[in-house]
Design an enzyme around this catalytic site. Sequence first.
Site, PDB file in Angstrom:
ATOM      1  N   HIS A  88      -8.035  -5.171  -0.367  1.00  0.00           N
ATOM      2  CA  HIS A  88      -6.743  -4.495  -0.229  1.00  0.00           C
ATOM      3  C   HIS A  88      -5.963  -5.018   0.973  1.00  0.00           C
ATOM      4  O   HIS A  88      -4.738  -5.131   0.942  1.00  0.00           O
ATOM      5  CB  HIS A  88      -6.986  -2.992  -0.099  1.00  0.00           C
ATOM      6  CG  HIS A  88      -5.722  -2.202   0.038  1.00  0.00           C
ATOM      7  ND1 HIS A  88      -4.740  -2.190  -0.933  1.00  0.00           N
ATOM      8  CD2 HIS A  88      -5.252  -1.416   1.051  1.00  0.00           C
ATOM      9  CE1 HIS A  88      -3.734  -1.415  -0.525  1.00  0.00           C
ATOM     10  NE2 HIS A  88      -4.029  -0.944   0.666  1.00  0.00           N
ATOM     11  N   ASP A  89      -6.674  -5.342   2.061  1.00  0.00           N
ATOM     12  CA  ASP A  89      -6.025  -5.821   3.287  1.00  0.00           C
ATOM     13  C   ASP A  89      -5.283  -7.138   3.117  1.00  0.00           C
ATOM     14  O   ASP A  89      -4.576  -7.561   4.033  1.00  0.00           O
ATOM     15  CB  ASP A  89      -7.069  -5.981   4.404  1.00  0.00           C
ATOM     16  CG  ASP A  89      -7.091  -4.774   5.334  1.00  0.00           C
ATOM     17  OD1 ASP A  89      -6.233  -3.893   5.172  1.00  0.00           O
ATOM     18  OD2 ASP A  89      -7.966  -4.731   6.223  1.00  0.00           O
ATOM     19  N   SER A 122       0.843  -1.194   0.000  1.00  0.00           N
ATOM     20  CA  SER A 122       0.000   0.000   0.000  1.00  0.00           C
ATOM     21  C   SER A 122       0.885   1.254   0.000  1.00  0.00           C
ATOM     22  O   SER A 122       1.765   1.352  -0.838  1.00  0.00           O
ATOM     23  CB  SER A 122      -0.938  -0.055   1.214  1.00  0.00           C
ATOM     24  OG  SER A 122      -1.967   0.873   1.086  1.00  0.00           O
ATOM     25  N   ARG A 169     -11.794   6.840   9.555  1.00  0.00           N
ATOM     26  CA  ARG A 169     -11.297   5.464   9.595  1.00  0.00           C
ATOM     27  C   ARG A 169     -12.366   4.486   9.103  1.00  0.00           C
ATOM     28  O   ARG A 169     -12.054   3.517   8.406  1.00  0.00           O
ATOM     29  CB  ARG A 169     -10.884   5.129  11.030  1.00  0.00           C
ATOM     30  CG  ARG A 169     -10.406   3.711  11.222  1.00  0.00           C
ATOM     31  CD  ARG A 169      -9.158   3.424  10.408  1.00  0.00           C
ATOM     32  NE  ARG A 169      -8.562   2.153  10.771  1.00  0.00           N
ATOM     33  CZ  ARG A 169      -7.432   1.693  10.266  1.00  0.00           C
ATOM     34  NH1 ARG A 169      -6.771   2.411   9.383  1.00  0.00           N
ATOM     35  NH2 ARG A 169      -6.953   0.539  10.645  1.00  0.00           N
ATOM     36  N   ASP A 208      -8.655  -6.556  -4.665  1.00  0.00           N
ATOM     37  CA  ASP A 208      -8.292  -5.215  -4.194  1.00  0.00           C
ATOM     38  C   ASP A 208      -8.852  -4.180  -5.174  1.00  0.00           C
ATOM     39  O   ASP A 208      -8.394  -4.071  -6.303  1.00  0.00           O
ATOM     40  CB  ASP A 208      -6.764  -5.120  -4.118  1.00  0.00           C
ATOM     41  CG  ASP A 208      -6.276  -3.775  -3.568  1.00  0.00           C
ATOM     42  OD1 ASP A 208      -7.095  -2.850  -3.397  1.00  0.00           O
ATOM     43  OD2 ASP A 208      -5.067  -3.659  -3.310  1.00  0.00           O
TER      44      ASP A 208
END
Lengths: 195, 378
Positions: free
Chosen positions: B355-356, B156, B226, B322
């Site tokens: 994405h994680d 990232s 967040r 992602d």
Amino acid sequence: MNLRPDLALIAEHVVPGSRALDIGCGDGDLMAVLRKAHVDVRGLELDPANVALAVARGLSVVQGDADADLAYYPDDAFDYAILSQTLQTARRPDQVLAELLRIGRRAFVSFPNFAYWRVRWGLMWGGRMPVTKALPVSWYETQDIHHLTIDDFRALVAESGIRVEDAWFLRGSKRIGTAAANLLAEHAVFLLKRD
Amino acid sequence: MATLAASTDQRFGLARHVRLPGAFALDGGATLDGIEIAYETYGTLDADKGNAVLICHALTGDQHVASIHPRTGKPGWWTRMVGAGKPIDPARHFIICANVLGSCMGSSGPATIDPKTGQPYAMAFPVITLRDMARAQALLLDHLEVPVLAAAVGGSMGGMQVLEWAATFPRRVRSAVVIASAARHSAQNIAFHEVGRQAIMADPNWQRGDYYGTGAAPAAGLAVARMAAHITYLSEAAMHDKFGRKLQDRGQVGFGFDADFQVESYLRHQGISFVDRFDANSYLYITRAMDYFDLAQEHGGRLANAFRGSATRFCIASFDTDWLYPTSESRAIVHALNAAGCAVSFVELTAPFGHDSFLLEVPELFGMIDGFLRAGAP
């Protein structure tokens, strides 16, 4: 390591110290042999599991598609472009050949020969698409979309102004002569050069 | 192989901090009069100094890559990648992880005291870039007397720093690993960050950034930021599998605005726990740095120019789920590296986590990185 016969042939003829791109490199068997011969070799491969295996062997392999991704390599980037048993899966084999000889000064191309007598025999007498050692998969599940013969290939390169520098013909792992290769060879390996 | 014992050198180890004196010129034109960097090192530096690996963290990450986080008490954020028997192994590598410039875990950032005023910089902190972050890390390496990195590795935003490293200090990086990243922030990326920044700045407790010491911080705004960001880190399928439309501690919807759905209560929890460990102004500065990131633009509009003549080996990986940094962004990097004639490997890995995925259990990723790093070892 026991290399597939067409790959062993190619490995024998790549000059040590040169730069090569192996297109459709699988999990990197040929690349590993070439690296030992101090060839600066890069790979392109469609299947992500194969790419991960090849990278884990320390090889430089990019996941991609010969039909689409060769365009991103600059002219004359390699001494050799290698396309083993992939031409028959390309959407436009003629355009792939042109790309090979744009990015490489020479190109090795290997493919199964659809004019091999067993193939002819099966089609002639069985009336069905043949399944052989070189063409091991049924018509509906094969990735091959452009079957070709040795004579077809010779015609295409002649039309494209490509010079054949050398050619080898195989039945199984055995080298056979040029005479009647279109009938007797299961596999062909060509070394091409821009004319 | 001779090694220097870590214990003999106070620069090496966990929870380290250094002030690097001298003027630090930033891309934005401002100058900081000395910067502070908080960092950790793991393993020992070989006598030939050839085994250093720099790990670059993501937006809200920190230097605790494989040690217990002092505020949360949780294990480091990349213990799957870093540790004994892992691809990055302190038994083989000298591992360096620094808190980025602009962050809030000990490196210079908006919460740092401005020596000129004796007050926290707050919004007087100059806007920074990803390249500024890489330059700060390079100064840290000078301090540690590490001339060349065996590898720079990051996912990232960490991957963006690795790209900056390779472009700015090509002779100092032998191998570069860029996971789930991009060579520029897209309009969609910028849009999501803007939502987060607006949430923070709309919080009355933000006080134009001057909330330090007032007893009130923009916690609600930061939590919303967040929550919005967290959605972008997951995949639709992962969210569906985890939560679906399941209700939280109740049999039917409450016809109100409590967290009826599990996904709501999960996001609220993610938001609230985040404010305990992160500073809202740092979130503004780091997201801005990411939005400004465009490596091609830094090199005359052609990404390949960033890598021309580089001897660095690259390994690029993306994940098929992602959508924040999709595979097309990684391919753009790969094509540029091909055009520049660089040694590059690339694969799009299959993983369900969005994405994680770069932080989670994807065995193929670890096998690949392990092989790539071993092949580059002298």
